[in-house]
Design a protein around this motif. Structure first.
Motif, PDB file in Angstrom:
ATOM      1  N   MET A 789       7.174  -7.162  -4.976  1.00  0.00           N
ATOM      2  CA  MET A 789       6.496  -6.870  -3.719  1.00  0.00           C
ATOM      3  C   MET A 789       5.876  -5.478  -3.757  1.00  0.00           C
ATOM      4  O   MET A 789       4.755  -5.268  -3.307  1.00  0.00           O
ATOM      5  CB  MET A 789       7.496  -6.945  -2.540  1.00  0.00           C
ATOM      6  N   TYR A 790       6.623  -4.586  -4.359  1.00  0.00           N
ATOM      7  CA  TYR A 790       6.149  -3.210  -4.464  1.00  0.00           C
ATOM      8  C   TYR A 790       4.869  -3.155  -5.305  1.00  0.00           C
ATOM      9  O   TYR A 790       3.878  -2.533  -4.939  1.00  0.00           O
ATOM     10  CB  TYR A 790       7.238  -2.324  -5.077  1.00  0.00           C
ATOM     11  N   ILE A 791       4.922  -3.843  -6.430  1.00  0.00           N
ATOM     12  CA  ILE A 791       3.763  -3.859  -7.324  1.00  0.00           C
ATOM     13  C   ILE A 791       2.548  -4.406  -6.584  1.00  0.00           C
ATOM     14  O   ILE A 791       1.469  -3.800  -6.589  1.00  0.00           O
ATOM     15  CB  ILE A 791       4.055  -4.721  -8.580  1.00  0.00           C
ATOM     16  N   LEU A 792       2.740  -5.560  -5.935  1.00  0.00           N
ATOM     17  CA  LEU A 792       1.609  -6.192  -5.249  1.00  0.00           C
ATOM     18  C   LEU A 792       1.051  -5.281  -4.169  1.00  0.00           C
ATOM     19  O   LEU A 792      -0.160  -5.052  -4.090  1.00  0.00           O
ATOM     20  CB  LEU A 792       2.051  -7.522  -4.627  1.00  0.00           C
ATOM     21  N   TYR A 843       7.682 -15.649   1.853  1.00  0.00           N
ATOM     22  CA  TYR A 843       6.940 -15.377   3.081  1.00  0.00           C
ATOM     23  C   TYR A 843       7.561 -14.206   3.828  1.00  0.00           C
ATOM     24  O   TYR A 843       6.888 -13.272   4.244  1.00  0.00           O
ATOM     25  CB  TYR A 843       6.922 -16.620   3.961  1.00  0.00           C
ATOM     26  N   HIS A 844       8.821 -14.257   3.936  1.00  0.00           N
ATOM     27  CA  HIS A 844       9.557 -13.239   4.665  1.00  0.00           C
ATOM     28  C   HIS A 844       9.365 -11.864   4.039  1.00  0.00           C
ATOM     29  O   HIS A 844       9.030 -10.889   4.699  1.00  0.00           O
ATOM     30  CB  HIS A 844      11.037 -13.626   4.689  1.00  0.00           C
ATOM     31  N   LYS A 845       9.517 -11.801   2.723  1.00  0.00           N
ATOM     32  CA  LYS A 845       9.408 -10.534   2.007  1.00  0.00           C
ATOM     33  C   LYS A 845       8.000  -9.966   2.134  1.00  0.00           C
ATOM     34  O   LYS A 845       7.802  -8.784   2.347  1.00  0.00           O
ATOM     35  CB  LYS A 845       9.749 -10.731   0.520  1.00  0.00           C
ATOM     36  N   ALA A 846       7.031 -10.875   2.008  1.00  0.00           N
ATOM     37  CA  ALA A 846       5.647 -10.414   2.026  1.00  0.00           C
ATOM     38  C   ALA A 846       5.242  -9.958   3.422  1.00  0.00           C
ATOM     39  O   ALA A 846       4.348  -9.135   3.576  1.00  0.00           O
ATOM     40  CB  ALA A 846       4.719 -11.522   1.533  1.00  0.00           C
ATOM     41  N   SER A 847       5.885 -10.528   4.412  1.00  0.00           N
ATOM     42  CA  SER A 847       5.518 -10.156   5.786  1.00  0.00           C
ATOM     43  C   SER A 847       6.184  -8.880   6.240  1.00  0.00           C
ATOM     44  O   SER A 847       5.855  -8.334   7.291  1.00  0.00           O
ATOM     45  CB  SER A 847       5.889 -11.305   6.741  1.00  0.00           C
ATOM     46  N   ALA A 856       2.634   1.816   8.286  1.00  0.00           N
ATOM     47  CA  ALA A 856       3.086   0.791   7.334  1.00  0.00           C
ATOM     48  C   ALA A 856       2.425  -0.547   7.624  1.00  0.00           C
ATOM     49  O   ALA A 856       2.182  -0.904   8.779  1.00  0.00           O
ATOM     50  CB  ALA A 856       4.606   0.657   7.435  1.00  0.00           C
ATOM     51  N   GLN A 857       2.136  -1.269   6.551  1.00  0.00           N
ATOM     52  CA  GLN A 857       1.470  -2.557   6.724  1.00  0.00           C
ATOM     53  C   GLN A 857       2.156  -3.607   5.875  1.00  0.00           C
ATOM     54  O   GLN A 857       2.684  -3.302   4.805  1.00  0.00           O
ATOM     55  CB  GLN A 857       0.003  -2.435   6.281  1.00  0.00           C
ATOM     56  N   ASN A 858       2.125  -4.825   6.319  1.00  0.00           N
ATOM     57  CA  ASN A 858       2.619  -5.888   5.451  1.00  0.00           C
ATOM     58  C   ASN A 858       1.461  -6.478   4.652  1.00  0.00           C
ATOM     59  O   ASN A 858       0.295  -6.114   4.843  1.00  0.00           O
ATOM     60  CB  ASN A 858       3.370  -6.958   6.241  1.00  0.00           C
ATOM     61  N   ILE A 859       1.801  -7.385   3.765  1.00  0.00           N
ATOM     62  CA  ILE A 859       0.784  -7.864   2.808  1.00  0.00           C
ATOM     63  C   ILE A 859      -0.343  -8.597   3.508  1.00  0.00           C
ATOM     64  O   ILE A 859      -1.514  -8.437   3.159  1.00  0.00           O
ATOM     65  CB  ILE A 859       1.460  -8.716   1.712  1.00  0.00           C
TER      66      ILE A 859
END
Ligand SMILES: [Zn+2]
Ligand SMILES: [Zn+2]
Ligand SMILES: [Zn+2]
Ligand SMILES: [Zn+2]
Ligand SMILES: [Zn+2]
Ligand SMILES: [Zn+2]
Ligand SMILES: [Zn+2]
Length: 1654
Positions: A789-792, A843-847, A856-859
């Motif tokens: 997630m960090y990388i993305l 989904y949860h992690k990316a959101s 801060a922003q989600n993906i």
């Protein structure tokens, strides 16, 4: 026998007492107790004797003595009776099972893909043709020599092991056959004989003493005879050896060459005989001399003559053994047992082990390189499954081989015990490969049943093998070069090659494992780890260790891409290429990915990703605070990140390996094919080349291809291709791990383009991947771990950040791909299991928000922002797709837990749909706009194009065929009032010449000029060539030089014509001359002079690159019109009778004139009755004259140039502008070119005038107008002389001495010559006159009528009365005329011509026979006079044609009316023709008489199935040599002759130069031009003259629409009629020379080939 004492064994030392016949010897052997001793003793006496003359052996005698005194007795002994009789019996009984035919080099072998156990099982041609496999999927290959037919070997074939002729019990069951010849006795004998024979062979082969023989063989007084023997090696070139020998032995060059050739062929050669000391001296001399020229001394030994003899015989005995073994598989079994037998009480291993060890030593020992090799033997033994198994079980052969390898390998190990092949030659490694090959043969057939012992031995062997692999692990380590570039590129081929060699071995080990259940569990693990090449004990199994090496490899690849290893040179780049190439990737790259997948499934995902980041040295690059301005570093980081992301995609997404994902082998292959076809449609061979092969060279392609692709047949050129089915497009994965970088971008481009065309969005998300197998199921956790997630997120943030350079669009695309994979995974899981059980929470992690910071922003938010960036327009569709996917997953999550929220859910769906519809509408609007834009551009383009075509009309015209009536030149020429004009070419009703102003553009200077006779000349590029396209007598001996040929009359067989063709391109004469001079100048500096022969005026057309050798001047038609009043007046006076009288008067007048002058010998004879002519000399002028045309000097010059070229090429003589035959050759080429074009039009079923190509049309027009003008270049007296000879054929009262008989001339040639020469009769001393239009029109008419009547007689005289013609009509008027005419004629021939033929038959044959002549005449007069032909000749109407021809040519449709009309005039002529003894003679030789219509030539019939041709080739024997050397049979497609090509035996000397059989044949068969088919290679070659030729695609295609030059793929081939037809047309259009020139121009590769010796 009876008198032979028992106990002869003791007495055998007395050689004189040995029995003298083979039979007696055999029974004497039978009585000996110990065969081995007896046999050796016998050999000891004979062998040194037979092989005594080593230096200058009489090979025939040697072979004879061996047969007589050794082999025949042995065979008697074996069979117990006459071996010949026994073999004959074997053949006819069931016992003779094996074909065993030994292949010669170049012979075709067949294998069956359905039935052969492995690809080494092959059949000979005869067996194949008689086997069931003929209808299976077979492969054809060309043998390199050695090996034998496996027909009858039940272990080689799954089904159909026997062909019809080798089927057991085929030859009836007579009583005799019931007694199987291979009875107990023979078998017992074989058991007795074979071990001794094998032992002798092995002992002698491995014997290493130079001076001594084994004691058993040392029975004679040892003589003092030694040889100095030179061995073949790889360090020395031919020249080195010759040089050294010449120096050392002080011998002639020829002798040294002889020795050297022999060494090359046989491996060793005695170069000096004599006492030991002398030989030793020679040895030292050779060594020192050879050391001078290269660093290695030659390998020389001094051998005792007896040692030499026995070793030689051992080899010979080996091949005898081979022959015997081929008789029966029983023999083979016994032979193998003999090989494996351990000597009782001896330490030595069995014979075969000793031989193998020795052989392996040899293979691996560089300094001891003997010729005698047992490799061939090993193929035979190891591929017999029972024997192979036996060898493993009893002899532990796997271990033996691998241990041997291990013994020699230390040489190749570096200090870390890893392989290092630096500095070793490829040749040397070749021997290592040979050993590996042995291993392959052993493993090739998997066992059907396992025994405990087999399992044990196999495991032991496998363990040894792993030791080898250990040495490969990490071999040839390379260090990154940071400062300087490396100096020499290191060898890398060796390491890669050995990898490739071992690949199949590994695969086979795995398959062996797979077929034994109890081993399966343990060894499949091993299999998976095999790439690790390290035998890791399970106790200290560490995942990190497992991952380390593969990871390092991949990082290396990434760093190479990032150009970090630039200074390490090309070698590394090549290795990286092979690492991923289809040939190696299975064992290298693919295994590394699997290893990483194993790692990822066993390790904590975050830990795994950290390790990856570390190894890629990218931890810093993902540090948020990084700020570097170093552009190079940024670039490097970006590349590395891309490479890493790609690998991560592969680890998570690539599941197409059985055992990794839930897929079948078939699905894997299908996926490979789909991805190949996503790049572009491909031919079968290209697909096959890109798929990995198993050890049987099969890719599995055929089983699945039709599920994913459709086959598109090829046209007349090109090849068939497979196109992907639409339903397979959805499986496209942009990041398919076997794509190279270029393939990846090509495929992406293609698929986006396709979607655009279909008006779809351009998102290319990954297809849903198959499920992982349970063992690998944890790999997916990589997707939703925190590091990922960090990388993305980092990548997305940098893309939004305007200041950051640390991202690329490619990187972004990969990040999207990973996102998509995560969402797909979650969606799939949710669809399968209840929500609460799905722990995969992408989904949860990316959101989640990236941090607790305010901004801060989600993906998803990041994605929305990315969507708004204009530069990322191209990614918009993909982002939209992902966002929708987020929604889908969200809904799936919500649907199951929030039942109450269904409404909001459906709302969101609705919203979704609305936005979706909106976007759709928007897309539609854009597409429409784009379409309009395109349309506009197209309109502009086509306007431009039109303009261009208008201005460059000629360029276009000449290349495109005229299609239909609209474009027709005829139509263009006709003025609106065309219908008013008479469309008659001859006589008083002759129509007007249709001319128009001709303005042409020079292709060189692009300037326009009108064609006028007073202007500077414009010319057409042209090529004059000899031609046999129309010959009725192919192969007729050709005059190699035309010095003495008289070409005035053409033979009716049209054997050799002179064709003038043009590519239709126009130049100023001046521009052309400048161009030609420039070419001449530049070619003096160029290397490739042989492209064309400047000496003989050759050049390439500046526009179309056709080969030309001259130019035709373009001369305008002179308009002619006749007024009707004059015509009538003249018509009253000028009857045929009067015309003849006038002509004769003129001729005799000239004759008298000349008789007074110096040139009195014009040979004119007047028949009685016509001599006292009342017509005066000048009367010919009374019917109208006009003054001659004045041509510009420039045109005259070109006329002379062209006329001289025709003469020079047509007669093969040096140019001579004054030769009297120049006008003859002009007429001849006019006539022949018209005949060739008429024939071609007929062949293609095209109308006479409507379908001419423009190049043909322009060429003919220029040629005829040139022919009219040609007369100005030579004295009129000369032309008159020719004319008189021509006229003497058809004028009743004129006959010269050499007038040929009517049946030995072609009358169309006479017509053309006579018409063109006729104006010369108007020549006057003082004024330059030519006939008026009226006068000419009568002359043409009468000449044509006379010659037509002559031709009618020709046809009727030669009518084939045996042809079955259907009676088409009742007795018509024509039929009646025919009958009565023939009755009349038959009187003149004294009944020589049968008159019993029915009239209708005569008429039908006549009409049929005369049509080509009429068509030619119509073409001729049209291009001569420019008179518009009737409509019917412009269109394709067969029925209207004849009538139209008659009308155009002023003939009655009932042609016999001609005779009626002119009867009185013609009768004496008929009588003269028919009474000609030469004619009667011709008629008697029925076989050689030419009939009309002449037969139309075509290329020979070829069989549909190519193997039929191969069959023919296999029976081919060189007519001049008896040896069995490899031959190149080549088929002439003109005549069907098979020739012995590229071989000295069939070379011929032509004009003092050596030429090959084909070139020589072409000289006569095609006047130098020919089409050949190289049968063994399935290649067509076109040749011309002595030094030119080119390859041309053969007309044989496999089922995938591809040719197979060299039979490399070996698929069954069938004749393509269309392609063969195309080849036929190339020939008939006289385009062979053009093809050759063009192919040489484009493909200079072929220059290396010496065509002369073909
Ligand atoms: Zn055979
Ligand atoms: Zn057979
Ligand atoms: Zn088969
Ligand atoms: Zn020009
Ligand atoms: Zn051209
Ligand atoms: Zn031929
Ligand atoms: Zn030959």
């Amino acid at each position: 026998m009876a008198d032979e004492e028992p106990g002869g064994a003791e007495r055998m030392e007395v050689s004189t007492e040995l029995p003298q016949t083979p039979q007696l010897l055999a029974s004497w052997w039978d009585q000996q107790v110990d065969f081995y001793t007896t046999f050796l003793h016998y050999l000891a006496q004979l062998v040194p004797e037979i092989y005594s003359a080593e230096m200058d052996p009489d090979l025939e005698k040697q072979e004879e003595s061996i047969q007589m005194s050794i082999f025949t007795p042995l065979e008697w002994y074996l069979f117990g009776e006459d071996p010949d009789i026994c073999l004959e019996k074997l053949k006819h009984s069931g016992a003779f099972q094996l074909c065993g035919k030994v292949f010669k080099s170049g012979e075709t072998t067949y294998s069956c893909r359905d039935c052969a156990i492995d690809p080494t099982c092959v059949l000979c041609m005869d067996c194949f043709q008689n086997s069931v496999h003929k209808n299976h999927r077979y492969k054809m290959h060309t043998s390199t020599g050695g090996g034998f037919c496996d027909c009858g070997d039940t272990e080689a074939w799954k089904t159909g092991p026997f062909c019809v002729s080798h089927e057991p019990g085929r030859a009836g069951t007579t009583k005799e056959n019931l007694r199987c010849p291979l009875n107990e006795e023979v078998i017992a004998q074989a058991r007795k004989i074979f071990p001794s024979v094998v032992k002798y062979i092995v002992e002698m082969t491995i014997w290493e003493e130079e001076k001594e023989l084994p004691p058993e063989l040392q029975i004679r007084e040892k003589n003092e005879r030694y040889y100095c023997v030179l061995f073949n090696d790889e360090h020395h070139s031919y020249d080195h050896v010759i040089y050294s020998l010449q120096r050392a032995l002080d011998c002639e060059l020829a002798e040294a060459q002889l020795h050297t050739t022999a060494i090359d062929k046989e491996g060793r050669r005695a170069v000096k005989a004599g006492a030991f000391a002398a030989c030793q001296e020679a040895k030292e001399d050779i060594k020192s001399h050879s050391e001078n020229v290269s660093q290695h001394p030659l390998h020389v030994e001094v051998l005792h003559s007896d040692v030499m003899a026995h070793q030689k015989f051992a080899l010979r005995l080996g091949s005898w053994m081979n022959k015997i073994m081929s008789y029966s598989s029983d023999f083979r079994q016994i032979f193998c047992q003999a090989c494996l037998r351990e000597e009782p009480g001896s330490e030595n291993p069995c014979l075969i082990s000793r031989l193998m060890l020795w052989d392996l030593d040899l293979k691996l020992d560089d300094d001891h390189d003997r010729s005698i090799s047992v490799t061939a033997l090993s193929v035979q033994m190891f591929t017999v499954p029972t024997l192979a198994r036996h060898l493993i079980e009893e002899q532990n052969v796997i271990s033996v081989i691998t241990e041997t390898l291990l013994e020699v390998l230390p040489e190749y190990l570096d200090r870390n015990n890893k392989f290092n092949f630096q500095g070793y030659s490829q040749d040397k490694l070749g021997r290592v490969y040979a050993v590996i090959c042995d291993l392959k043969y052993i493993l090739i057939s998997k066992p059907t049943a396992w025994t405990e012992r087999l399992r044990m031995q196999f495991l032991e062997g496998f363990r040894s093998f792993l030791k080898i692999l250990t040495c490969m692990q990490g071999m040839e380590e390379i260090r990154r070069q940071v400062g300087q570039h490396i100096e020499v590129d290191p060898d890398w081929e060796a390491a890669i090659a050995i990898q490739m060699q071992l690949k199949n071995i590994l695969l086979m080990f795995q398959e062996w494992c797979a077929c034994d259940v109890s081993l399966h569990v343990r060894l499949s693990r091993l299999g998976a780890v095999s790439r690790l090449h390290e035998f890791v004990p399970f106790e200290d199994f560490q995942v990190e260790v497992l991952v380390e090496y593969p990871l390092r490899c991949l990082v290396l690849v990434a760093q190479v891409v990032a150009e970090m290893w630039r200074r390490n040179g090309l070698s590394l780049i090549s290795q990286v290429f092979y690492y991923q190439d289809v040939k190696c990737r299975e064992e290298m790259y693919d295994k590394d990915i699997i290893m990483l997948q194993i790692g990822a499934s066993l390790m904590d995902p975050n830990k795994f990703l950290l390790l990856v980041l570390q190894r890629y040295e990218l931890a810093d690059a993902f540090n948020k605070t990084i700020s570097t301005k170093d552009q190079d570093l940024i670039k490097q980081y970006n590349t590395l990140i891309e490479e890493m992301l790609q690998v991560l995609i592969y680890i998570v997404g690539e599941r197409y390996v059985p055992g990794v994902g839930n897929v079948t082998k078939e699905e894997v292959t299908m996926r490979e094919i789909i991805h190949l076809l996503c790049i572009e449609p491909m031919p079968h061979s290209a697909i096959a080349k890109n798929l990995p092969e198993n050890e049987n060279n099969e890719t599995g392609l055929e089983n699945v291809i039709n599920k994913v692709a459709t086959f598109k047949k090829p046209g007349v050129s090109g090849h068939g291709v497979y196109e992907l089915k639409d339903e397979s497009l959805k499986d496209f994965n942009m990041y398919f791990y076997h794509y190279s970088k270029t393939q990846h971008s090509k495929a992406e481009h293609m698929q986006k383009k396709r979607r655009k065309q279909e008006n779809k969005d351009e998102a290319l998300p990954p297809p849903p991947p198959p499920e992982f197998c349970p063992a690998f199921s944890k790999v997916v956790n990589l997707l939703n771990c925190d590091i990922m997630m960090y990388i993305l997120r980092t990548i997305f943030e940098r893309a939004i950040d305007t200041d950051s350079n640390l991202w690329t669009e490619g990187m972004l695309q990969m990040a999207f791909h990973i996102l998509a994979l995560g969402l797909l995974e979650e969606k799939q899981q949710l669809q399968k299991a209840p929500e609460e059980e799905v722990t995969f929470d992408f989904y949860h992690k990316a959101s989640r928000l990236g941090s607790s910071a305010m901004n801060a922003q989600n993906i998803q938010m990041l994605l929305e922002k990315l969507k708004g960036i204009p530069q990322l327009e191209g990614q918009k569709d993909m982002i939209t797709w992902i966002l929708q996917m987020f929604d889908t997953v969200k809904r799936l999550r919500e649907k199951s837990c929030l039942i109450v929220a269904t409404t909001s859910g459906s709302e969101s769906i609705k919203n979704d749909e609305i936005t979706h519809d909106k976007e759709k509408a928007e897309r539609k609007r854009k597409a429409e706009a784009a379409r309009l834009h395109r349309q506009k551009i197209m309109a502009q383009m086509s306007a431009l194009q039109k303009n261009f075509i208008e201005t460059h009309k000629l360029m276009y015209d000449s290349t495109s065929e005229m299609s239909g009536k609209e474009d027709s030149i005829m139509e263009e020429e006709s003025t609106p009032a065309v219908s008013d004009y008479s469309r008659i070419a001859l006589g008083p009703k002759r129509g007007p010449t249709v001319t128009e102003k001709e303005v042409l553009t020079c292709i060189l200077c692009q300037e326009e000029q009108e064609v006028k006779i007073e202007n500077n000349a414009m010319v057409l590029s042209a090529c004059v060539q000899k031609s046999t396209a129309l010959t009725q007598n192919r192969g007729k001996p050709i005059e190699l030089s035309g010095e003495i040929v008289d070409p005035l009359f053409m033979d009716p067989d049209l054997a050799y014509g002179t064709y003038t063709g043009s590519c239709g391109h126009v130049m100023h004469a001046v521009c052309w001359q400048k161009y030609f001079e420039a070419v001449q100048l530049s070619s003096q500096q160029r290397i490739h002079v042989d492209l064309f022969d400047l000496e003989s005026g050759e050049y390439l057309c500046p526009l179309c690159k056709s080969l030309c050798n001259t130019v035709i001047p373009i001369i305008p038609l002179q308009p002619q019109r006749i007024s009707s009043e004059n015509t009538e007046a003249v018509g009253q006076l000028l009857t045929l009778e009067q015309w003849i009288q006038t002509v004769l008067a003129r001729i005799s007048g000239y004759n008298m004139k000349h008789a007074r002058g110096e040139n009195p010998t014009i040979p004119v004879l007047f028949d009685q009755g016509m001599g006292d002519s009342t017509f005066e000399f000048h009367s010919i002028l009374n019917f109208g004259v006009q003054s001659s045309i004045k041509y510009s000097n420039s045109i005259k010059e070109m006329v002379i140039l062209f006329a001289t070229t025709i003469y020079r090429i047509g007669l093969k003589v040096p140019p001579d502008e004054t030769d009297p035959r120049i006008p003859m050759m002009t007429w001849s080429t006019c006539a022949f070119t018209i005949q060739a074009i008429e024939n071609l039009l007929g062949d293609e079923g095209k109308p006479l005038f409507g379908a001419l190509q423009n190049r043909q049309h322009n060429g003919l027009k220029a040629l005829m107008q040139f022919a009219i003008a040609q007369k100005i270049t030579c004295p009129q007296v000369l032309i008159q002389k020719h004319l008189i000879r021509l006229l003497s054929v058809v004028l009743p009262n004129l006959k010269s001495e050499d007038t040929p008989c009517l049946l030995s001339i072609d009358l169309f040639h006479v017509l053309v010559g006579a018409v063109l020469a006729f104006p010369s009769l108007y020549w006057e001393d003082t004024v330059d006159l030519q006939p008026s239009s009226i006068s000419s029109s009568y002359t043409h008419l009468y000449l044509f009528h006379l010659i037509t009547m002559a031709h009618m007689l020709q046809i009727l005289l030669t009518i084939d009365t045996e042809l079955p013609l259907a009676q088409v009509q009742e007795e018509s008027e024509e039929a009646r005329s025919a009958s009565s005419f023939l009755a009349e004629v038959s009187q003149y021939t004294n009944g020589c011509i049968g008159c019993g033929v029915p009239g209708w038959y005569l008429w039908a044959s006549l009409k049929n026979g005369i049509t080509p002549y009429l068509r030619c005449a119509a073409l001729f007069f049209h291009y001569l006079l420019g008179i518009t032909p009737p409509e019917e000749l412009l269109t394709n109407s067969a029925e209207g044609e004849y009538g139209a021809l008659c009308s155009y040519l002023s003939l009655p449709t009932n042609l016999f009316l001609l005779f009626q009309e002119y009867w009185d005039t013609v009768r004496p002529l008929l009588q003269r023709w028919c009474a000609d003894p030469a004619l009667l003679n011709c008629l008697k030789q029925k076989s050689t008489v030419i009939r009309y219509p002449r037969k139309r030539n075509s290329l020979i019939e070829l069989p549909d199935d190519y193997s039929c041709l191969l069959n023919q080739a296999s029976h081919f024997r060189c007519p001049r040599s008896a040896d069995d050397e490899r031959k190149h049979p080549v088929l002439c497609l003109f005549c069907g002759a098979i020739l012995c090509s590229q071989n000295i035996c069939c070379q011929e000397i032509v004009n003092g130069e050596e030429v090959g059989a084909c070139i020589f044949h072409a000289l006569h068969c095609g006047a130098g031009v020919c089409i050949f088919l190289k049968i063994r290679e399935c290649r067509v070659v076109l040749v011309e003259g002595k030094a030119r030729g080119c390859a041309y695609p053969a007309p044989y295609l496999d089922e995938y629409g591809e040719t197979d030059p060299g039979l490399k793929r070996g698929n069954p081939l069938h004749l393509s009629r269309e392609r063969y037809r195309k080849l036929h047309l190339v020939w008939q259009q006289h385009c062979i020379i053009e093809e050759i020139a063009r192919s040489q121009e484009t493909n200079q590769m072929l220059f290396g080939f010496n065509w002369q010796l073909l």
